[in-house]
Design a protein around this motif. Structure first.
Motif, PDB file in Angstrom:
ATOM      1  N   ARG A 113       0.844  -1.195   0.000  1.00 33.97           N
ATOM      2  CA  ARG A 113       0.000   0.000   0.000  1.00 33.97           C
ATOM      3  C   ARG A 113       0.884   1.252   0.000  1.00 33.97           C
ATOM      4  O   ARG A 113       1.881   1.297   0.724  1.00 33.97           O
ATOM      5  N   PRO A 114       0.494   2.286  -0.797  1.00 27.53           N
ATOM      6  CA  PRO A 114       1.256   3.528  -0.763  1.00 27.53           C
ATOM      7  C   PRO A 114       0.951   4.307   0.511  1.00 27.53           C
ATOM      8  O   PRO A 114      -0.204   4.388   0.953  1.00 27.53           O
ATOM      9  N   VAL A 115       1.986   4.893   1.087  1.00 27.32           N
ATOM     10  CA  VAL A 115       1.846   5.668   2.317  1.00 27.32           C
ATOM     11  C   VAL A 115       2.721   6.915   2.206  1.00 27.32           C
ATOM     12  O   VAL A 115       3.858   6.835   1.730  1.00 27.32           O
ATOM     13  N   THR A 116       2.174   8.065   2.611  1.00 31.53           N
ATOM     14  CA  THR A 116       2.997   9.273   2.694  1.00 31.53           C
ATOM     15  C   THR A 116       3.779   9.190   3.991  1.00 31.53           C
ATOM     16  O   THR A 116       3.231   9.401   5.079  1.00 31.53           O
ATOM     17  N   VAL A 117       5.049   8.863   3.877  1.00 34.95           N
ATOM     18  CA  VAL A 117       5.863   8.628   5.067  1.00 34.95           C
ATOM     19  C   VAL A 117       6.446   9.920   5.626  1.00 34.95           C
ATOM     20  O   VAL A 117       6.903   9.951   6.771  1.00 34.95           O
ATOM     21  N   SER A 118       6.430  10.981   4.825  1.00 39.42           N
ATOM     22  CA  SER A 118       6.899  12.271   5.309  1.00 39.42           C
ATOM     23  C   SER A 118       6.396  13.355   4.360  1.00 39.42           C
ATOM     24  O   SER A 118       6.109  13.085   3.191  1.00 39.42           O
ATOM     25  N   SER A 119       6.275  14.560   4.880  1.00 40.85           N
ATOM     26  CA  SER A 119       5.815  15.653   4.024  1.00 40.85           C
ATOM     27  C   SER A 119       6.329  16.984   4.559  1.00 40.85           C
ATOM     28  O   SER A 119       6.685  17.101   5.736  1.00 40.85           O
ATOM     29  N   ALA A 120       6.355  17.970   3.679  1.00 42.07           N
ATOM     30  CA  ALA A 120       6.688  19.343   4.041  1.00 42.07           C
ATOM     31  C   ALA A 120       5.678  20.241   3.338  1.00 42.07           C
ATOM     32  O   ALA A 120       5.358  20.019   2.169  1.00 42.07           O
ATOM     33  N   GLY A 121       5.160  21.237   4.028  1.00 43.42           N
ATOM     34  CA  GLY A 121       4.121  22.074   3.452  1.00 43.42           C
ATOM     35  C   GLY A 121       2.754  21.637   3.944  1.00 43.42           C
ATOM     36  O   GLY A 121       2.567  20.509   4.393  1.00 43.42           O
ATOM     37  N   PRO A 122       1.752  22.519   3.819  1.00 40.90           N
ATOM     38  CA  PRO A 122       0.453  22.282   4.461  1.00 40.90           C
ATOM     39  C   PRO A 122      -0.464  21.268   3.788  1.00 40.90           C
ATOM     40  O   PRO A 122      -1.319  20.683   4.447  1.00 40.90           O
ATOM     41  N   THR A 123      -0.329  21.042   2.473  1.00 44.94           N
ATOM     42  CA  THR A 123      -1.337  20.229   1.778  1.00 44.94           C
ATOM     43  C   THR A 123      -0.781  18.978   1.109  1.00 44.94           C
ATOM     44  O   THR A 123      -1.542  18.227   0.498  1.00 44.94           O
ATOM     45  N   ALA A 124       0.508  18.730   1.196  1.00 47.37           N
ATOM     46  CA  ALA A 124       1.107  17.610   0.462  1.00 47.37           C
ATOM     47  C   ALA A 124       0.484  16.271   0.845  1.00 47.37           C
ATOM     48  O   ALA A 124       0.130  15.463  -0.018  1.00 47.37           O
ATOM     49  N   THR A 125       0.343  16.022   2.133  1.00 47.10           N
ATOM     50  CA  THR A 125      -0.209  14.741   2.577  1.00 47.10           C
ATOM     51  C   THR A 125      -1.637  14.558   2.083  1.00 47.10           C
ATOM     52  O   THR A 125      -2.018  13.478   1.605  1.00 47.10           O
ATOM     53  N   GLU A 126      -2.437  15.607   2.149  1.00 48.80           N
ATOM     54  CA  GLU A 126      -3.833  15.545   1.694  1.00 48.80           C
ATOM     55  C   GLU A 126      -3.904  15.233   0.202  1.00 48.80           C
ATOM     56  O   GLU A 126      -4.734  14.421  -0.240  1.00 48.80           O
ATOM     57  N   LEU A 127      -3.042  15.845  -0.592  1.00 53.87           N
ATOM     58  CA  LEU A 127      -3.044  15.608  -2.032  1.00 53.87           C
ATOM     59  C   LEU A 127      -2.560  14.199  -2.361  1.00 53.87           C
ATOM     60  O   LEU A 127      -3.104  13.549  -3.262  1.00 53.87           O
ATOM     61  N   ASP A 128      -1.547  13.726  -1.638  1.00 53.91           N
ATOM     62  CA  ASP A 128      -1.090  12.344  -1.832  1.00 53.91           C
ATOM     63  C   ASP A 128      -2.206  11.359  -1.526  1.00 53.91           C
ATOM     64  O   ASP A 128      -2.487  10.434  -2.296  1.00 53.91           O
ATOM     65  N   GLU A 129      -2.865  11.564  -0.383  1.00 52.22           N
ATOM     66  CA  GLU A 129      -3.868  10.604   0.058  1.00 52.22           C
ATOM     67  C   GLU A 129      -5.110  10.603  -0.828  1.00 52.22           C
ATOM     68  O   GLU A 129      -5.800   9.585  -0.932  1.00 52.22           O
TER      69      GLU A 129
END
Length: 242
Positions: free
Chosen positions: A52-68
């Motif tokens: 399964r793909p997982v956002t293991v780290s992010s920088a910035g306010p919306t990156a994780t939301e866009l990945d997910e």
């Protein structure tokens, strides 16, 4: 002719050595990617874990939301980069026809363009470095070479970090196994003293009791030691071997 501003290369190996954990390394990686792409406001690091793909780290306010959002529909530029091993550019999400409803979602959540670079393609640690920008064509003037170099270096560094993480987990598992062995050995000694029997027979008695009570052998032994001595099992062998 306008010269491309010089961007110092990132020493990913030094970055790995300067961080204590895989998560810290991945966080530093995301921030360095933003340094190399000044028009971007967000960066997510996607890795495939247990299929399964997982956002293991992010920088910035919306990156994780866009990945997910891409994970939710099992499609999108970061997943395509991860699965194909190719760089995926989205010049303008409002004019993008790929990936179903995702581009419209991205546009309404502040990402008008994006760039996804593969990490460790075609391996069990495959992933992608995902950059997001609030303006269309934000990456047209970005020098992609340092970003490609960063992703390529990250491929080896993440594999190494994963091995180190696995080694630490192995050490923890070994420590747990040794503690269990110590507890069982102490319980065998108690049974030998009570029953005047051999170590093998004492172990057979404990194993039979464990099966009869449907209790893990280590838990049964710990209970026996605590009941007999009034103290929990010792963390180290009572009589360590030379």
């Amino acid at each position: 002719m306008t010269e491309t501003p010089f961007v110092p290369a990132v020493d990913v190996t030094a970055l790995l050595l300067d961080t204590d954990t895989l998560d810290a390394f991945l966080g530093a990686l995301a921030h360095h990617a933003l340094d190399l792409a000044p028009n971007a406001t967000g960066c997510g690091v996607t890795l495939e874990r247990q299929g399964r793909p997982v956002t293991v780290s992010s920088a910035g306010p919306t990156a994780t939301e866009l990945d997910e959002a891409q994970y939710g529909q099992d499609d999108g530029p970061c997943l395509q980069a991860m699965r194909t091993g190719t760089t995926i550019s989205v010049p303008d999400t409002l004019n993008e026809k790929r990936w179903g409803t995702y581009p419209a979602y991205a546009a309404t959540h502040g990402a008008r363009s994006s760039l996804s670079l593969p990490i460790a393609p075609h391996t069990h640690t495959a992933g992608a470095l995902n950059l997001y920008a609030p303006h269309p064509h934000a990456f047209d003037t970005t020098d992609h070479q340092p970003l490609h170099l960063l992703a390529a270096q990250a491929t080896g560094a993440i594999a190494l970090a994963q091995r180190l993480s696995d080694a630490r987990q192995f050490t923890d598992d070994l420590h747990t196994a040794l503690q269990s062995r110590t507890t069982i050995d102490q319980a065998i000694g108690i049974i030998m003293g009570q029953q005047r029997c051999t170590p093998d027979h004492a172990f057979t008695i404990l194993r039979s009791a464990s099966q009869h009570r449907n209790t893990k052998l280590r838990d049964l032994c710990a209970e026996l030691i605590t009941t007999t001595t009034g103290q929990p099992p010792a963390a180290t062998p009572l009589h360590p071997r030379p």
